[in-house]
Design a protein around this motif. Structure first.
Motif, PDB file in Angstrom:
ATOM      1  N   LYS A 122      -3.174  -6.574   8.791  1.00 22.28           N
ATOM      2  CA  LYS A 122      -2.749  -5.511   7.812  1.00 22.28           C
ATOM      3  C   LYS A 122      -4.136  -4.691   7.843  1.00 22.28           C
ATOM      4  CE  LYS A 122       0.723  -6.966   5.081  1.00 22.28           C
ATOM      5  NZ  LYS A 122       1.945  -5.768   5.493  1.00 22.28           N
ATOM      6  N   ASN A 123      -5.275  -5.415   7.781  1.00 26.37           N
ATOM      7  CA  ASN A 123      -6.520  -4.961   7.534  1.00 26.37           C
ATOM      8  C   ASN A 123      -6.857  -4.173   8.836  1.00 26.37           C
ATOM      9  OD1 ASN A 123      -8.868  -4.145   6.371  1.00 26.37           O
ATOM     10  ND2 ASN A 123     -10.017  -5.580   7.679  1.00 26.37           N
ATOM     11  N   LEU A 124      -6.686  -4.933   9.997  1.00 27.32           N
ATOM     12  CA  LEU A 124      -7.011  -4.419  11.351  1.00 27.32           C
ATOM     13  C   LEU A 124      -6.387  -3.215  11.735  1.00 27.32           C
ATOM     14  CD1 LEU A 124      -7.304  -7.780  13.458  1.00 27.32           C
ATOM     15  CD2 LEU A 124      -9.215  -6.334  12.325  1.00 27.32           C
ATOM     16  N   ALA A 125      -5.061  -3.249  11.394  1.00 21.38           N
ATOM     17  CA  ALA A 125      -4.106  -2.007  11.660  1.00 21.38           C
ATOM     18  C   ALA A 125      -4.625  -1.044  10.890  1.00 21.38           C
ATOM     19  CB  ALA A 125      -2.576  -2.437  11.521  1.00 21.38           C
ATOM     20  N   GLY A 126      -4.743  -1.131   9.570  1.00 26.90           N
ATOM     21  CA  GLY A 126      -5.322  -0.345   8.400  1.00 26.90           C
ATOM     22  C   GLY A 126      -6.570   0.627   9.053  1.00 26.90           C
ATOM     23  N   GLY A 127      -7.401  -0.103   9.608  1.00 25.80           N
ATOM     24  CA  GLY A 127      -8.713   0.313  10.058  1.00 25.80           C
ATOM     25  C   GLY A 127      -8.415   1.072  11.165  1.00 25.80           C
ATOM     26  N   VAL A 128      -7.741   0.538  11.972  1.00 26.95           N
ATOM     27  CA  VAL A 128      -7.530   1.536  13.254  1.00 26.95           C
ATOM     28  C   VAL A 128      -6.966   2.849  12.876  1.00 26.95           C
ATOM     29  CG1 VAL A 128      -5.808   1.748  15.442  1.00 26.95           C
ATOM     30  CG2 VAL A 128      -7.090  -0.359  15.044  1.00 26.95           C
TER      31      VAL A 128
ATOM     32  N   GLY B 225      -7.414   4.330   9.934  1.00 25.49           N
ATOM     33  CA  GLY B 225      -8.570   4.958   9.144  1.00 25.49           C
ATOM     34  C   GLY B 225      -9.446   5.537  10.385  1.00 25.49           C
ATOM     35  N   ILE B 226      -9.621   4.900  11.377  1.00 32.81           N
ATOM     36  CA  ILE B 226     -10.554   5.723  12.414  1.00 32.81           C
ATOM     37  C   ILE B 226      -9.760   7.033  12.880  1.00 32.81           C
ATOM     38  CG2 ILE B 226     -11.470   5.245  14.487  1.00 32.81           C
ATOM     39  CD1 ILE B 226     -11.820   2.215  13.791  1.00 32.81           C
ATOM     40  N   VAL B 227      -8.761   6.726  13.196  1.00 31.51           N
ATOM     41  CA  VAL B 227      -8.110   8.091  13.489  1.00 31.51           C
ATOM     42  C   VAL B 227      -8.106   9.133  12.602  1.00 31.51           C
ATOM     43  CG1 VAL B 227      -5.835   9.314  13.911  1.00 31.51           C
ATOM     44  CG2 VAL B 227      -6.246   6.859  14.894  1.00 31.51           C
ATOM     45  N   GLY B 228      -7.972   8.957  11.172  1.00 30.08           N
ATOM     46  CA  GLY B 228      -8.154   9.910   9.892  1.00 30.08           C
ATOM     47  C   GLY B 228      -9.757  10.440  10.195  1.00 30.08           C
ATOM     48  N   LEU B 229     -10.543   9.637  10.136  1.00 29.12           N
ATOM     49  CA  LEU B 229     -11.967   9.843  10.703  1.00 29.12           C
ATOM     50  C   LEU B 229     -12.260  10.765  11.730  1.00 29.12           C
ATOM     51  CD1 LEU B 229     -14.072   6.781   9.864  1.00 29.12           C
ATOM     52  CD2 LEU B 229     -13.745   8.544   8.330  1.00 29.12           C
ATOM     53  N   GLY B 230     -11.353  10.634  12.826  1.00 25.71           N
ATOM     54  CA  GLY B 230     -11.433  11.464  13.979  1.00 25.71           C
ATOM     55  C   GLY B 230     -10.911  12.785  13.622  1.00 25.71           C
TER      56      GLY B 230
ATOM     57  N   TYR C  18      -9.433  17.731   2.216  1.00 27.76           N
ATOM     58  CA  TYR C  18      -8.634  16.521   1.774  1.00 27.76           C
ATOM     59  C   TYR C  18      -9.070  15.463   2.698  1.00 27.76           C
ATOM     60  CZ  TYR C  18      -6.432  20.112  -1.169  1.00 27.76           C
ATOM     61  OH  TYR C  18      -6.170  21.070  -2.051  1.00 27.76           O
ATOM     62  N   TRP C  19      -9.905  15.196   3.399  1.00 28.54           N
ATOM     63  CA  TRP C  19      -9.988  14.215   4.426  1.00 28.54           C
ATOM     64  C   TRP C  19     -10.200  12.822   3.927  1.00 28.54           C
ATOM     65  CZ3 TRP C  19     -14.031  10.983   4.185  1.00 28.54           C
ATOM     66  CH2 TRP C  19     -15.399  11.185   3.675  1.00 28.54           C
ATOM     67  N   PRO C  20     -10.857  12.601   2.574  1.00 34.32           N
ATOM     68  CA  PRO C  20     -10.826  11.201   1.911  1.00 34.32           C
ATOM     69  C   PRO C  20      -8.959  10.829   1.750  1.00 34.32           C
ATOM     70  CG  PRO C  20     -12.255  12.496   0.862  1.00 34.32           C
ATOM     71  CD  PRO C  20     -11.613  13.463   1.612  1.00 34.32           C
ATOM     72  N   LEU C  21      -8.487  11.793   1.427  1.00 30.29           N
ATOM     73  CA  LEU C  21      -6.790  11.301   1.196  1.00 30.29           C
ATOM     74  C   LEU C  21      -6.303  10.926   2.386  1.00 30.29           C
ATOM     75  CD1 LEU C  21      -5.829  13.866  -1.829  1.00 30.29           C
ATOM     76  CD2 LEU C  21      -6.466  11.431  -1.900  1.00 30.29           C
ATOM     77  N   VAL C  22      -6.765  11.883   3.315  1.00 33.99           N
ATOM     78  CA  VAL C  22      -6.193  11.694   5.044  1.00 33.99           C
ATOM     79  C   VAL C  22      -6.452  10.056   5.494  1.00 33.99           C
ATOM     80  CG1 VAL C  22      -5.770  12.547   7.015  1.00 33.99           C
ATOM     81  CG2 VAL C  22      -5.855  14.059   5.399  1.00 33.99           C
ATOM     82  N   VAL C  23      -7.664   9.837   5.370  1.00 32.85           N
ATOM     83  CA  VAL C  23      -8.125   8.534   5.884  1.00 32.85           C
ATOM     84  C   VAL C  23      -7.704   7.438   5.173  1.00 32.85           C
ATOM     85  CG1 VAL C  23     -10.200   7.025   6.112  1.00 32.85           C
ATOM     86  CG2 VAL C  23     -10.281   9.670   6.698  1.00 32.85           C
TER      87      VAL C  23
ATOM     88  N   TYR D 262      -4.877   4.777   6.450  1.00 33.03           N
ATOM     89  CA  TYR D 262      -5.339   3.194   6.472  1.00 33.03           C
ATOM     90  C   TYR D 262      -4.168   2.533   5.696  1.00 33.03           C
ATOM     91  CZ  TYR D 262      -7.184  -1.051   5.112  1.00 33.03           C
ATOM     92  OH  TYR D 262      -7.579  -2.353   4.669  1.00 33.03           O
ATOM     93  N   GLY D 263      -3.520   2.940   4.372  1.00 34.16           N
ATOM     94  CA  GLY D 263      -2.407   2.380   3.844  1.00 34.16           C
ATOM     95  C   GLY D 263      -1.088   2.447   4.724  1.00 34.16           C
ATOM     96  N   ALA D 264      -0.872   3.379   5.444  1.00 35.58           N
ATOM     97  CA  ALA D 264       0.340   3.428   6.405  1.00 35.58           C
ATOM     98  C   ALA D 264      -0.169   2.207   7.477  1.00 35.58           C
ATOM     99  CB  ALA D 264       0.510   4.978   7.038  1.00 35.58           C
ATOM    100  N   GLY D 265      -1.096   2.269   8.163  1.00 37.54           N
ATOM    101  CA  GLY D 265      -1.382   1.187   9.030  1.00 37.54           C
ATOM    102  C   GLY D 265      -1.114  -0.181   8.395  1.00 37.54           C
ATOM    103  N   ALA D 266      -1.623  -0.435   7.316  1.00 38.18           N
ATOM    104  CA  ALA D 266      -1.540  -1.721   6.599  1.00 38.18           C
ATOM    105  C   ALA D 266      -0.073  -1.942   6.409  1.00 38.18           C
ATOM    106  CB  ALA D 266      -2.143  -1.824   5.250  1.00 38.18           C
ATOM    107  N   LEU D 267       0.525  -0.918   6.024  1.00 41.05           N
ATOM    108  CA  LEU D 267       2.342  -1.324   5.790  1.00 41.05           C
ATOM    109  C   LEU D 267       3.036  -1.570   6.991  1.00 41.05           C
ATOM    110  CD1 LEU D 267       2.835   1.485   3.274  1.00 41.05           C
ATOM    111  CD2 LEU D 267       2.729  -1.023   2.656  1.00 41.05           C
ATOM    112  N   ILE D 268       2.679  -0.786   7.981  1.00 44.91           N
ATOM    113  CA  ILE D 268       3.501  -1.232   9.171  1.00 44.91           C
ATOM    114  C   ILE D 268       3.039  -2.374  10.148  1.00 44.91           C
ATOM    115  CG2 ILE D 268       4.051   1.329   9.351  1.00 44.91           C
ATOM    116  CD1 ILE D 268       2.055   1.665  11.519  1.00 44.91           C
ATOM    117  N   ALA D 269       2.016  -2.798   9.692  1.00 45.66           N
ATOM    118  CA  ALA D 269       1.419  -4.072  10.483  1.00 45.66           C
ATOM    119  C   ALA D 269       2.556  -5.114  10.403  1.00 45.66           C
ATOM    120  CB  ALA D 269       0.006  -4.415  10.011  1.00 45.66           C
ATOM    121  N   PRO D 270       2.874  -5.967  11.449  1.00 45.77           N
ATOM    122  CA  PRO D 270       3.480  -7.099  11.377  1.00 45.77           C
ATOM    123  C   PRO D 270       2.848  -8.184  10.453  1.00 45.77           C
ATOM    124  CG  PRO D 270       2.582  -7.210  13.519  1.00 45.77           C
ATOM    125  CD  PRO D 270       2.050  -5.961  12.763  1.00 45.77           C
ATOM    126  N   PRO D 271       3.712  -9.243   9.658  1.00 45.49           N
ATOM    127  CA  PRO D 271       3.214 -10.082   8.958  1.00 45.49           C
ATOM    128  C   PRO D 271       2.494 -11.056   9.755  1.00 45.49           C
ATOM    129  CG  PRO D 271       5.555 -10.499   9.283  1.00 45.49           C
ATOM    130  CD  PRO D 271       5.178  -9.014   9.757  1.00 45.49           C
TER     131      PRO D 271
END
Length: 206
Positions: free
Chosen positions: A19-25, A27-32, A42-47, A51-60
């Motif tokens: 979850k953290n790895l997917a969220g980090g990836v 989040g990097i897209v958001g920084l880009g 609103y970039w902080p909210l976007v990042v 990140y939250g969306a990536g963490a949610l869709i990551a497999p358990p």
């Protein structure tokens, strides 16, 4: 050589999680997007949102598969099944000859499974444990069940070979199998004793 492991617990465990790895990836897209100006003020909210969306869709996380039980644990399972078999047999009625054969068979199984050095020797022989487990879990109940069903039909349509004779033969065959298991264990112990004797003789000559 690659090995599988289960991530740790707490903060370190989460940092290593999918979850953290997917969220980090994400989040990097958001920084880009922020660097290109697409995120605007609103970039902080976007990042954070990416990140939250990536963490949610990551497999358990997938835990390590359970390790197979050791010889002692496997024998404990057989011993438990033997106890249940004895409870079941205490409620059935069999003809005297078959009941006598069954009593001898159960006595043999009980002696092999009695906690102690005999059971320890049995646990070290996977083939013997398998044979005993198969007899206790499948063969003996099948002998008794098929006898009772066949006897019911025989009462309606007499004739043919009696169910009692089949049952007695089946129990005799199982007892012979149990004796072979016992003989193999005895032979293993005899070889062990002979090996130690040879070792002591060779040590004495050296």
């Amino acid at each position: 050589m690659a090995t599988s492991r289960t991530p740790g617990t707490g903060l370190l465990g989460y940092l290593e999680s999918r979850k953290n790895l997917a969220g980090g990836v994400c989040g990097i897209v958001g920084l880009g997007l922020t660097l290109t100006g697409a995120a605007g003020t609103y970039w902080p909210l976007v990042v954070a949102g990416l990140y939250g969306a990536g963490a949610l869709i990551a497999p358990p996380e997938r835990p390590d598969p359970p390790r197979p039980g050791g010889p002692t644990e496997k024998l404990n399972v057989v011993r438990d099944r033997f106890g249940r078999l004895r409870e079941y047999l205490a409620e059935v009625e069999l003809p005297a000859p078959a009941e006598g054969r069954l009593a001898k068979l159960m006595e043999l199984y009980g002696a092999l499974l009695e906690p102690g050095w005999v059971a320890d020797a049995l646990a070290a022989e996977p083939d013997a444990v398998h044979a005993l487990s198969r007899a206790i879990e499948q063969d003996v109940p099948e002998c008794v069940d098929t006898y009772n069903r066949t006897r019911w039909w025989t009462r309606l349509t007499p004739g043919g070979e009696s169910p009692e004779r089949h049952l007695e033969r089946q129990l005799s065959l199982l007892y012979e199998e149990g004796e072979r298991v016992t003989a193999d264990l005895r032979e293993t112990e005899a070889r062990r004793q002979q090996t130690h004797t040879t070792y002591l003789e060779e040590r004495g000559r050296s």
